[in-house]
Motif scaffolding. Sequence first.
Motif, short mmCIF file in Angstrom:
data_model
loop_
_atom_site.label_atom_id
_atom_site.label_comp_id
_atom_site.label_asym_id
_atom_site.label_seq_id
_atom_site.Cartn_x
_atom_site.Cartn_y
_atom_site.Cartn_z
N ALA A 94 0.84 -1.19 0.00
CA ALA A 94 0.00 0.00 0.00
C ALA A 94 0.88 1.25 0.00
O ALA A 94 1.95 1.26 0.61
N LYS A 95 0.43 2.26 -0.68
CA LYS A 95 1.10 3.55 -0.61
C LYS A 95 0.48 4.29 0.58
O LYS A 95 -0.74 4.48 0.64
N VAL A 96 1.35 4.67 1.54
CA VAL A 96 0.88 5.35 2.75
C VAL A 96 1.70 6.59 3.01
O VAL A 96 2.82 6.73 2.51
N TYR B 92 5.57 6.26 1.66
CA TYR B 92 6.22 4.95 1.68
C TYR B 92 5.28 3.93 1.06
O TYR B 92 4.07 4.16 0.98
N GLU B 93 5.85 2.81 0.66
CA GLU B 93 5.06 1.66 0.24
C GLU B 93 5.33 0.54 1.24
O GLU B 93 6.47 0.14 1.44
N ILE C 160 -2.91 4.53 13.17
CA ILE C 160 -3.10 4.08 11.80
C ILE C 160 -4.48 4.53 11.37
O ILE C 160 -5.49 4.06 11.90
N ASP C 161 -4.50 5.48 10.45
CA ASP C 161 -5.78 6.06 9.99
C ASP C 161 -6.64 6.48 11.18
O ASP C 161 -7.85 6.25 11.21
N VAL D 62 0.03 6.87 8.65
CA VAL D 62 0.65 6.42 9.90
C VAL D 62 1.14 7.67 10.62
O VAL D 62 1.96 8.42 10.08
N GLU D 63 0.60 7.92 11.80
CA GLU D 63 1.02 9.07 12.61
C GLU D 63 2.04 8.58 13.62
O GLU D 63 1.79 7.61 14.35
#
Length: 84
Positions: free
Chosen positions: A2-4, A23-24, A54-55, A75-76
């Motif tokens: 996933a692209k995040v 990041y992926e 996460i979200d 991602v915080e």
Amino acid sequence: MAKVTVRYWAAAKAAAGVAEEAYEAATLAEALDAVRERHPGELTRVLQRCSFLIDGDPAGQRPHETVRLAEGGTVEVLPPFAGG
């Protein structure tokens, strides 16, 4: 994968030198491995004390390998905060 977006706060932001990065990664563990590879210095030490959202949901004590990331997610990275 996933692209995040990994978003840094407080001491993590200072150590990374940026507010956020793309990041992926399929899991939180993979994302954090990629962060450590890109920032091998102070940020690696700061991450040891951080909690993660996460979200918007806390990762809590779950093993990072089990925390799945969604396409377009966030991602915080939250270092301990002092307050009063």
